[in-house]
Design a protein around this motif. Structure first.
Motif, mmCIF file in Angstrom:
data_model
loop_
_atom_site.group_PDB
_atom_site.id
_atom_site.type_symbol
_atom_site.label_atom_id
_atom_site.label_comp_id
_atom_site.label_asym_id
_atom_site.label_seq_id
_atom_site.Cartn_x
_atom_site.Cartn_y
_atom_site.Cartn_z
ATOM 1 N N PRO A 130 0.821 -1.235 0.000
ATOM 2 C CA PRO A 130 0.000 0.000 0.000
ATOM 3 C C PRO A 130 0.843 1.269 0.000
ATOM 4 N N LEU A 131 1.984 1.264 0.716
ATOM 5 C CA LEU A 131 2.832 2.454 0.745
ATOM 6 C C LEU A 131 3.393 2.753 -0.640
ATOM 7 N N SER A 132 3.900 1.740 -1.305
ATOM 8 C CA SER A 132 4.490 1.931 -2.632
ATOM 9 C C SER A 132 3.445 2.340 -3.658
ATOM 10 N N VAL A 133 2.277 1.716 -3.608
ATOM 11 C CA VAL A 133 1.212 2.043 -4.562
ATOM 12 C C VAL A 133 0.731 3.474 -4.356
ATOM 13 N N MET A 134 0.558 3.867 -3.098
ATOM 14 C CA MET A 134 0.100 5.233 -2.820
ATOM 15 C C MET A 134 1.102 6.258 -3.352
ATOM 16 N N LEU A 135 2.391 6.047 -3.101
ATOM 17 C CA LEU A 135 3.412 6.984 -3.574
ATOM 18 C C LEU A 135 3.473 7.011 -5.098
ATOM 19 N N ALA A 136 3.348 5.840 -5.725
ATOM 20 C CA ALA A 136 3.403 5.778 -7.189
ATOM 21 C C ALA A 136 2.215 6.504 -7.812
ATOM 22 N N VAL A 137 1.018 6.324 -7.236
ATOM 23 C CA VAL A 137 -0.179 6.992 -7.756
ATOM 24 C C VAL A 137 -0.053 8.502 -7.625
ATOM 25 N N LEU A 138 0.380 8.963 -6.448
ATOM 26 C CA LEU A 138 0.516 10.401 -6.230
ATOM 27 C C LEU A 138 1.579 11.006 -7.149
ATOM 28 N N ALA A 139 2.708 10.302 -7.289
ATOM 29 C CA ALA A 139 3.771 10.819 -8.154
ATOM 30 C C ALA A 139 3.347 10.816 -9.616
ATOM 31 N N GLY A 140 2.715 9.729 -10.058
ATOM 32 C CA GLY A 140 2.247 9.667 -11.441
ATOM 33 C C GLY A 140 1.211 10.729 -11.734
ATOM 34 N N TYR A 141 0.331 10.984 -10.782
ATOM 35 C CA TYR A 141 -0.699 12.017 -10.949
ATOM 36 C C TYR A 141 -0.066 13.405 -11.022
ATOM 37 N N GLY A 142 0.891 13.665 -10.139
ATOM 38 C CA GLY A 142 1.526 14.972 -10.130
ATOM 39 C C GLY A 142 2.338 15.243 -11.381
ATOM 40 N N LEU A 143 3.035 14.222 -11.874
ATOM 41 C CA LEU A 143 3.898 14.419 -13.038
ATOM 42 C C LEU A 143 3.112 14.464 -14.346
ATOM 43 N N THR A 144 2.007 13.717 -14.423
ATOM 44 C CA THR A 144 1.277 13.598 -15.685
ATOM 45 C C THR A 144 0.083 14.541 -15.785
ATOM 46 N N ILE A 145 -0.735 14.603 -14.741
ATOM 47 C CA ILE A 145 -1.958 15.404 -14.787
ATOM 48 C C ILE A 145 -1.693 16.832 -14.316
ATOM 49 N N LEU A 146 -1.031 16.978 -13.166
ATOM 50 C CA LEU A 146 -0.767 18.315 -12.637
ATOM 51 C C LEU A 146 0.411 18.983 -13.334
ATOM 52 N N LYS A 147 1.275 18.175 -13.919
ATOM 53 C CA LYS A 147 2.463 18.693 -14.620
ATOM 54 C C LYS A 147 3.243 19.666 -13.737
ATOM 55 N N VAL A 148 3.682 19.148 -12.584
ATOM 56 C CA VAL A 148 4.425 19.961 -11.626
ATOM 57 C C VAL A 148 5.719 20.463 -12.251
ATOM 58 N N TRP A 149 6.283 21.476 -11.624
ATOM 59 C CA TRP A 149 7.515 22.072 -12.147
ATOM 60 C C TRP A 149 8.622 21.025 -12.208
#
Length: 271
Positions: A77-96
């Motif tokens: 669960p820890l790894s999946v949660m971090l992967a989902v948040l990171a993937g969302y931030g990099l792809t959808i939010l397009k963070v700096w």
């Protein structure tokens, strides 16, 4: 057209045979009497089902299985949660810096365990996290991140932009977009990633061997070494122990088979 279909089915049958034949060999070996010397695929004269109980006892499988379950329950669960948040931030939010960060995660896929395990040991020893479940859980979660982020980025990149834009027009914040819009349609990808993480965590051998000095707190795969001696190896008991170790992975795969296959095929189809 028929010839192409026949070739594809032929390749699938060949691959199936290549996977099942060694598995059948392990099962047959596990049913021979303890200490028997085996030569190829031989049918046992007497089916020694007691090998599994004996392998469980000699391999201290109760303690080792408990450690494997404890680590996997936290790592997945820890790894999946971090992967989902990171993937969302990099792809959808397009963070700096999202392109540079994405490239860094991809480069992380090229690092073999053998290259970093020694340095990782000394780093964790400095903060008192060797010979502890916490250190192993954090180390595995970090090592699994590159693939998880790449996997979720690939999935989120296939989500139509209109879906996210419609949610934002309705006033949904970033976290709400992730939880109520994207996650409900992402369960196949998340389930597939969870199964892969469980399999990798369960099969982890070198990291646990280096980080955990207490033999009774190591994971199930490390127990297989107890059946290998300096001069002889008890093949039937070793085979029985192997089947015990891989049984949880088979059970988890069968339970999530449909979602796992859906997630794999979903990642192979654009749109």
């Amino acid at each position: 057209m028929r010839g192409g279909v026949g070739v594809r089915y032929g390749v699938l049958v060949l691959l199936t045979v290549m996977i099942l034949v060694p598995f059948v060999g392990i099962i047959l070996a596990a049913l021979h009497p303890p200490g028997a010397q085996l030569d190829g695929f031989s049918i046992p004269e007497r089916w020694s089902w007691e090998n599994f109980a004996l392998a469980w006892e000699r391999g201290n499988m109760t303690a080792l299985m408990r450690s494997s379950v404890l680590i996997a329950v936290f790592v997945v669960p820890l790894s999946v949660m971090l992967a989902v948040l990171a993937g969302y931030g990099l792809t959808i939010l397009k963070v700096w810096g999202n392109k540079a960060l994405s490239f860094g995660f991809v480069m992380g896929l090229t690092l073999p365990m053998e290259l970093i395990v020694v340095a990782l040991y000394f780093n964790l020893r400095e903060v008192g996290l060797t010979n502890s479940f916490t250190g192993i859980i954090l180390a595995e979660a970090a090592l699994f991140m590159p693939f998880g982020v790449y996997w979720m980025q690939t999935h989120f990149s296939n989500v139509p932009d209109e879906l996210v834009e419609a949610a934002r027009i309705d006033g949904a914040k970033d976290l709400i977009v992730l939880l109520r819009v994207l996650l409900p349609i992402s369960w196949p990808a998340v389930t597939t990633l969870s199964v892969l993480y469980f399999m990798w965590s369960w099969n982890q051998f070198m990291l646990v061997l280096v980080m955990m000095q207490d033999p009774d707190r190591r994971t199930a795969p490390s127990g297989l070494g107890l059946f290998v001696g300096q001069y002889t190896t008890d093949i039937p008991l070793l085979a029985a122990a192997c089947l015990i170790v891989i049984a949880p992975i088979v059970v988890v795969y069968l339970l999530f088979q449909r979602s796992f296959v859906s997630g794999i095929t979903q990642g192979a189809i654009k749109g």
